[in-house]
Design a protein around this motif. Sequence first.
Motif, PDB file in Angstrom:
ATOM      1  N   LYS A 264     -41.571  50.471 -26.400  1.00 57.44           N
ATOM      2  CA  LYS A 264     -40.163  50.550 -26.059  1.00 57.44           C
ATOM      3  C   LYS A 264     -39.487  49.176 -26.127  1.00 57.44           C
ATOM      4  N   ASN A 266     -40.524  46.547 -27.812  1.00 58.01           N
ATOM      5  CA  ASN A 266     -40.518  46.085 -29.204  1.00 58.01           C
ATOM      6  C   ASN A 266     -39.372  46.703 -29.999  1.00 58.01           C
ATOM      7  N   LYS A 267     -39.078  47.958 -29.751  1.00 59.92           N
ATOM      8  CA  LYS A 267     -37.964  48.620 -30.437  1.00 59.92           C
ATOM      9  C   LYS A 267     -36.633  47.969 -30.063  1.00 59.92           C
ATOM     10  N   ARG A 268     -36.468  47.688 -28.785  1.00 59.77           N
ATOM     11  CA  ARG A 268     -35.222  47.051 -28.329  1.00 59.77           C
ATOM     12  C   ARG A 268     -35.127  45.612 -28.849  1.00 59.77           C
ATOM     13  N   LYS A 270     -36.225  44.527 -31.733  1.00 61.39           N
ATOM     14  CA  LYS A 270     -35.794  44.615 -33.132  1.00 61.39           C
ATOM     15  C   LYS A 270     -34.301  44.876 -33.230  1.00 61.39           C
ATOM     16  N   GLU A 365     -33.001  53.111 -28.206  1.00 60.88           N
ATOM     17  CA  GLU A 365     -34.221  52.977 -29.005  1.00 60.88           C
ATOM     18  C   GLU A 365     -34.148  53.711 -30.337  1.00 60.88           C
ATOM     19  N   ARG A 366     -33.338  54.744 -30.417  1.00 60.88           N
ATOM     20  CA  ARG A 366     -33.261  55.541 -31.637  1.00 60.88           C
ATOM     21  C   ARG A 366     -32.372  54.931 -32.710  1.00 60.88           C
TER      22      ARG A 366
END
Length: 393
Positions: A264, A266-268, A270, A365-366
Motif C-alpha cells: 500500500k 509503495n503504491k502511494r 509511486k 491506490e487505484r
Amino acid sequence: MKISTPQIDSTDINSVQKVLKSNWISTSSNVVKEFEKKICKYVKTKYCLALNSGTTSIHLALKTIGVNENDEILLPSISFVGSVNPILYLKAKPVFFDVDENNNLKIDDLLRFLSEETYFKNNKTYNRKTKNIIKAIITVHMWGNPCDFIRIKKICKKNNIKIIEDAAEAFGSTLKISKNKFLNCGVIGDIGCFSFNANKIITTASGGALVTNNKKYYQKASYLANQAKDDTFNYIHNECGYNYKMTGINAGLGISQLSRIRLKINKRKKIFYEYKKNFKYIESISLNESKSKVKVNHWINILYFHKSSYEFINDLSKYLKKLNIETRRIWRPLHLQKYLTKYQTYKVKNSILFYNNSICLPSDERLKISEIKKICTKIKNFYKRFYKLNNIK
C-alpha cells in the motif's frame, strides 16, 4: 479519481467472514488481541490497545496522563477536529500554534513559547498568561509526514510535559533519530494514537489504536476503554469508563489490511513521485515533500500555490469536480472554527496561508499514471488561464 478510498479485496472479505463464522465478533474476541499484537510488532512498541476510532485514542491518551479541567494542551492549528475535541471532553483548554512547510507543528515557535511564556513550579509547567498548568503537547503527523519533535523531548521531560502523538494519518511513516535508527510514528512520544478510518492507509472500516511503551499508561487506558470494570462478575465500576474497544469484525479486517501495508505504501509512493515529476518545473506550485530524515507513507498529496487565493482554490475544485476529479481544501485551521476562537493562539500565520492556497489531490491506490497526468494537465491549464503565467508548460 478519488482522494483516498478503502481498498478491499477477497483477502479482506475472507478475513471478516472467518470472524463472523467464529461467532466471536465482540470486543472480547481473540482476533482483537491478535490485531493488537501485530500492530505492536509492526511499529515496534510494547503495548497496543485497539479502539473504535482515532479520536477515542486521543481522548484515552489525555485521560490516561491525568489531564484535568483547565489544564492546557499545546497543538498545531492545522489538524482535523478529532485532535482538539477530546481536549474539550475533559474541560481542558487548547493552545494553538503555527505550522511549518509540511503543515506540522512549528517546533521553533514551541521552543520559544516554552522558554519565554511559561514558568516551572512544584514540578509543573504553567502558562504565564493564563496561570494554567500545561499538561501535554499533541504533535500531529500531517498527511503522513512525520513531525520531527526530537528537539523538544528532553525539554518536555524536564518540564513534566507529556507528548501525545496524533499519528492518525501516519501509520507506516518513520522518523530518523540517529545515524542508522528510524522509529515509527506513534512510538516516539509518551503515547501514540492511530486512526484506521475508511480513508486511511489501512482500514478497519472505523477504528483506531493507542500504543505506548509505558505499562501503567497501557493498563489505565485498557481499564477505561472497557467501562472501567473493577469486578466483572459482580459488575462493580469504581469510576466512569467508556465503551471504546474495537470489535472482532473490525480487527479481522485490520489484520488482513496490515498484511499488505508495504504494498500500500509503495503504491502511494509511486503516485507521489508521478505528481512530483509533473509539477517539477513550476516554481509557483509546490508539492508537500518530506525531508531526508523521514520515510513517509504518502497518505495524501497536497499542492500549494504560491500565487493564489481562497477563491481560486474553490474555483479549481469546482472545475475538477466536473471532470470527476475529487479534491478538497486542507483542514481548516482549528483556531478559526467558531467554537474554538476563544482559545489562546501563538504566532499563527502560516496556517491561514496554507489553508487559503492549498488543495488535497487524489491519492487513491487505484490511480493510474495516465489519470495522474490528466489531473496535472488540467490543474496546470486552469492555473495558467487564471494567472497567465508564461512559465507554466
